[in-house]
Structure formats: structure tokens, C-alpha cells
Design a protein around this motif. Structure first.
Motif, mmCIF file in Angstrom:
data_model
loop_
_atom_site.group_PDB
_atom_site.id
_atom_site.type_symbol
_atom_site.label_atom_id
_atom_site.label_comp_id
_atom_site.label_asym_id
_atom_site.label_seq_id
_atom_site.Cartn_x
_atom_site.Cartn_y
_atom_site.Cartn_z
ATOM 1 N N VAL A 174 0.873 -1.182 0.000
ATOM 2 C CA VAL A 174 0.000 0.000 0.000
ATOM 3 C C VAL A 174 0.907 1.228 0.000
ATOM 4 C CG1 VAL A 174 -1.852 1.274 1.150
ATOM 5 C CG2 VAL A 174 -1.776 -1.218 1.329
ATOM 6 N N SER A 175 0.588 2.186 -0.853
ATOM 7 C CA SER A 175 1.357 3.431 -0.900
ATOM 8 C C SER A 175 0.422 4.617 -0.758
ATOM 9 C CB SER A 175 2.146 3.534 -2.207
ATOM 10 O OG SER A 175 3.111 2.515 -2.292
ATOM 11 N N MET A 201 -3.493 6.130 8.975
ATOM 12 C CA MET A 201 -3.585 4.858 8.258
ATOM 13 C C MET A 201 -2.277 4.080 8.339
ATOM 14 S SD MET A 201 -5.914 5.851 4.909
ATOM 15 C CE MET A 201 -5.096 7.377 4.454
ATOM 16 N N VAL A 202 -1.165 4.792 8.151
ATOM 17 C CA VAL A 202 0.147 4.132 8.179
ATOM 18 C C VAL A 202 0.400 3.498 9.541
ATOM 19 C CG1 VAL A 202 2.643 4.563 8.138
ATOM 20 C CG2 VAL A 202 1.166 5.558 6.371
ATOM 21 N N ASN A 203 0.094 4.205 10.605
ATOM 22 C CA ASN A 203 0.366 3.694 11.951
ATOM 23 C C ASN A 203 -0.392 2.411 12.239
ATOM 24 O OD1 ASN A 203 2.118 5.819 12.471
ATOM 25 N ND2 ASN A 203 0.534 7.107 13.396
ATOM 26 N N VAL A 204 -1.588 2.272 11.661
ATOM 27 C CA VAL A 204 -2.339 1.019 11.834
ATOM 28 C C VAL A 204 -1.804 -0.061 10.902
ATOM 29 C CG1 VAL A 204 -4.604 -0.084 11.558
ATOM 30 C CG2 VAL A 204 -4.421 2.145 12.694
ATOM 31 N N ALA A 260 -7.256 0.443 5.989
ATOM 32 C CA ALA A 260 -6.798 1.827 5.866
ATOM 33 C C ALA A 260 -7.969 2.797 5.945
ATOM 34 C CB ALA A 260 -6.046 2.009 4.545
ATOM 35 N N LEU A 261 -9.055 2.483 5.261
ATOM 36 C CA LEU A 261 -10.200 3.391 5.248
ATOM 37 C C LEU A 261 -10.822 3.519 6.631
ATOM 38 C CD1 LEU A 261 -11.851 2.372 1.853
ATOM 39 C CD2 LEU A 261 -10.450 4.386 2.333
ATOM 40 N N ILE A 262 -10.935 2.398 7.347
ATOM 41 C CA ILE A 262 -11.462 2.477 8.713
ATOM 42 C C ILE A 262 -10.547 3.321 9.590
ATOM 43 C CG2 ILE A 262 -12.027 1.200 10.822
ATOM 44 C CD1 ILE A 262 -12.719 -1.170 9.100
ATOM 45 N N SER A 263 -9.242 3.058 9.506
ATOM 46 C CA SER A 263 -8.323 3.755 10.406
ATOM 47 C C SER A 263 -8.229 5.244 10.095
ATOM 48 C CB SER A 263 -6.934 3.108 10.348
ATOM 49 O OG SER A 263 -6.422 3.118 9.034
ATOM 50 N N ALA A 264 -8.609 5.640 8.872
ATOM 51 C CA ALA A 264 -8.626 7.059 8.530
ATOM 52 C C ALA A 264 -9.728 7.815 9.254
ATOM 53 C CB ALA A 264 -8.789 7.234 7.020
#
Length: 384
Positions: A174-175, A201-204, A260-264
Motif C-alpha cells: 500500500v502506498s 492509516m500508516v500507523n495502523v 486503511a479506510l477504517i483507520s482514517a
């Protein structure tokens, strides 16, 4: 939060693999239309409907779109899984919908999706059309942006298997990118807000794919949708779904897009963002095109009656055949491969190459060959 269990719960079971067209997602969208959330923005060049889906009643408005390139379906799958979760009256969803209002365009380029091409029916790359706005699809997204007036934009794409995370030898699964708003690549308030969301997102994701997160090149191009919206002072986040080992159907990457979408938009902890998130963001290694799908090392070739040693690499071409994506392997590079990695690598230990035509590999040839006339490779892999 049990992110992976959430994905198992909300994963749309009727879609999978790389080929995803409008006919496949329309029944899903219709099933989600429980309270008039689904509307038609307009039609594509060939007359296919382009849908938007609105849900939530929070003050922060998020515009998301996917598959503006018709052959980039992974984020569409993850987005539909996320939309499925938003349908559920869970504690998590209730909190999200109290804080946010979403306007989601799950398939901006249905004509390209139908034939699995990057461009639309007029052979225009929609992601290079946001100054000219020459295409129906670009015009519809821009009108949606103006009408909805989002606080954040999410621009969802796929990237090829060629990208690695810097020189680490790990694939860029993922980028992310907070696009530039001008040639200076400076960080104003809008771009810093995009960075903050990316770092959530990255941290998750680092819990699940450590070292497999890249940062996309931030070269400025005002014709691109992300750069345009960032220049209009709307924080914009680019998400690129890439390769996870052996996951050519991108069903594992799909899960990480969902996460990623959830963590955002939802945090399972009360920890505040670190003050220096820009530094952390800029420390994410940049994507580098340093991967091939398959690499063969130490191959003997008989050229002009002389035995020489070489290496070669192949890349899959994704070809749509009977509504299925077939991965056909072609020889892409021959010779020195220092600095490159293979998603699979073979040490041929001096075995001699031959195929049906000659005794040495040729660029653009199909990867069907033998080693020592004994070990046969078909489509790049050992025939069992």
C-alpha cells in the motif's frame, strides 16, 4: 480493534479477483440503497451510469472515488467492503456516521472497467484531464466536488507489481501520497491535514504489513485530480493498492485497503497524532520501480557456440480473456539485474537455456523455455 475480523464480517462475497465491471457492482449498490442513498451522477461516454452513494450526517465531509482507471479494481473492492460496514448499525459505524458524511463514487470509469483498460472510451486518462475537463467522467467528478464541498478527498488507485519500498527489497503493498499543490512541493495547511490522515492509516497498517508501505512520488502535475483538488485547498489523499506476495488477485491487499479506510476515520485509541507527523511521513521510503514478477539468475546460454552466463526477468501482462484476467509472462530484461528484485527468484545454477526458437532468451518473448532440456518452464513457472 479486530480489523481483520471486521473485514471477514463485511467483505462483499460476490466480487473477487482483478476484473470488476459495472454489472458486477450494480446489484451490491442497489442492495445498499436502503434509504435513497444511491443516485446517478450522470453517464459515461458510452452511456453507462456513474453512481454516487451518500451516507452519514457528520460535519466532516469526505469525497471518495475509485476506478477512474478501469483496470484498477482493488480499491473498489476494499471501498465496497467499507461501504458494507457503513450499512451496519454497529457502535463503530454509529460513531463514524455521527462524525462524517461520505459521498462515494465507487466506479468513475465504467467504460474502461468493462474492457479492463486504464483509459476511458475516448482513450483519455481521466487522471490527466482535470484542467481540460474534456471527458464526461471528469466533468461529473468535478461537479460532484463543487456540489458536495468536501473537507477531504480520497483518490483510490492500484499500482503495478514493479514498485518496491525504496531499496528494502519489500513490495509496496500500500502506498500513500499527499499530493503537491504547486511546483514548490511545499506543505500548506491543506496538505498537512492530508499528511495527518495518511499517518493515521500508516500507523495502523504497520501492524500488519511492516516495511511494505511506500510513499508515492509527489511530482506536481496540475492536470491530475489530486493535485487539482489540493491546489483548491481541499486535503486530498492518494491511496495506491499494490502487491502482496503471491496475491496477484489482490484479495489480501483488498483487506488492507479496507483497514486503511477504517483507520482514517476511526481510532480505537485516544492517542493524539504526534506533533511531527510530517517528518514521519517524509521518512516513509518512496516507491521505486525495482521489482519484476520473476527473476532467473545464473543462466547459461549458447551464443555463437560459446557458453555465457546471464540473468533475465519477466513481467506479467494482464490480459482480459472471457471476462477473466490472465497473467501472461513475457521476458522484459536480460543481463545485469543488480538493484532489482523478483517477487519470485530462481537460481538456475548454470543450467543451459533453450526454447522452441533458439538457445537464448529474447525480449518480449513468451516465457516458455527449458533448462538443460530437462526442467520445463511454462508461463514463467516450472511445469509440474
Amino acid at each position: 480493534m479486530e480489523y481483520e475480523n471486521l473485514h471477514l464480517k463485511y467483505k462483499q462475497p460476490t466480487i473477487k479477483g482483478r476484473y470488476l465491471n459495472l454489472g458486477m457492482i450494480t446489484p451490491i449498490l442497489n442492495a445498499m440503497n436502503t434509504n435513497n442513498q444511491l443516485q446517478i451522477l450522470g453517464n459515461s461516454v458510452q452511456g453507462r451510469p456513474i453512481y454516487k452513494y451518500e451516507i452519514g450526517h457528520g460535519a466532516t465531509k469526505i469525497l471518495m472515488w475509485s476506478q477512474m482507471h478501469g483496470n484498477e479494481s482493488t480499491t473498489t473492492k476494499g471501498l465496497l467492503d467499507f461501504m458494507n460496514m457503513l450499512q451496519d448499525a454497529s457502535e463503530i459505524t454509529t460513531k463514524i456516521l455521527q462524525q462524517y458524511t461520505f459521498c462515494i463514487v465507487p466506479m468513475l470509469n465504467p467504460d474502461g472497467a468493462e474492457v479492463y483498460t486504464r483509459v476511458n472510451a475516448n482513450e483519455v486518462d481521466l487522471n490527466r484531464d482535470f484542467q481540460n475537463l474534456s471527458q464526461a467522467e471528469s466533468q461529473l467528478l468535478m461537479q460532484c466536488y463543487r456540489d458536495f464541498k468536501p473537507n477531504f478527498c480520497f483518490n483510490l488507485h492500484d499500482q503495478r507489481t514493479i514498485f518496491g519500498v525504496g531499496t528494502t527489497g519489500k513490495p509496496a503493498t500500500v502506498s500513500f501520497l499527499a499530493p503537491s499543490y504547486d511546483e514548490t512541493k511545499a506543505y500548506d495547511a491543506a496538505r498537512l491535514s492530508a499528511v495527518d490522515v495518511i499517518m493515521k492509516m500508516v500507523n495502523v497498517l504497520q501492524r500488519f504489513i511492516p516495511g511494505q508501505i511506500g510513499r508515492f512520488d509527489d511530482g506536481f502535475n496540475i492536470n491530475c485530480v489530486g493535485d487539482t483538488f489540493q491546489a483548491l485547498k481541499t486535503p486530498t489523499i492518494l491511496i495506491e493498492a499494490g502487491h502482496f506476495p503471491e496475491d496477484y488477485e489482490r484479495e489480501i491487499t483488498r483487506k488492507y485497503i479496507f483497514i486503511a479506510l477504517i483507520s482514517a476515520v476511526y481510532s480505537d485509541s485516544e492517542e493524539a497524532l504526534l506533533k511531527d507527523e510530517l517528518s514521519n511521513y517524509r521518512s516513509i521510503p518512496q516507491n521505486i520501480p525495482n521489482f519484476f514478477d520473476l527473476i532467473y539468475k545464473n543462466v547459461a546460454i549458447n551464443y555463437d557456440n560459446s557458453i555465457n552466463m546471464t540473468n533475465f526477468a519477466i513481467q506479467y501482462r494482464e490480459e482480459l480473456i472471457n471476462a477473466t484476467i490472465i497473467f501472461n509472462a513475457y521476458i522484459t530484461k536480460i543481463g545485469e539485474l543488480d538493484g532489482f528484485y523478483g517477487h519470485q527468484e530462481f537460481d538456475c545454477e548454470g543450467m543451459q537455456y533453450s526454447d522452441n526458437n533458439c538457445n537464448f532468451p529474447k525480449l518480449d518473448d513468451k516465457a516458455d523455455f527449458s533448462l538443460n532440456n530437462k526442467v520445463k518452464f511454462v508461463n514463467g513457472l516450472v511445469k509440474k
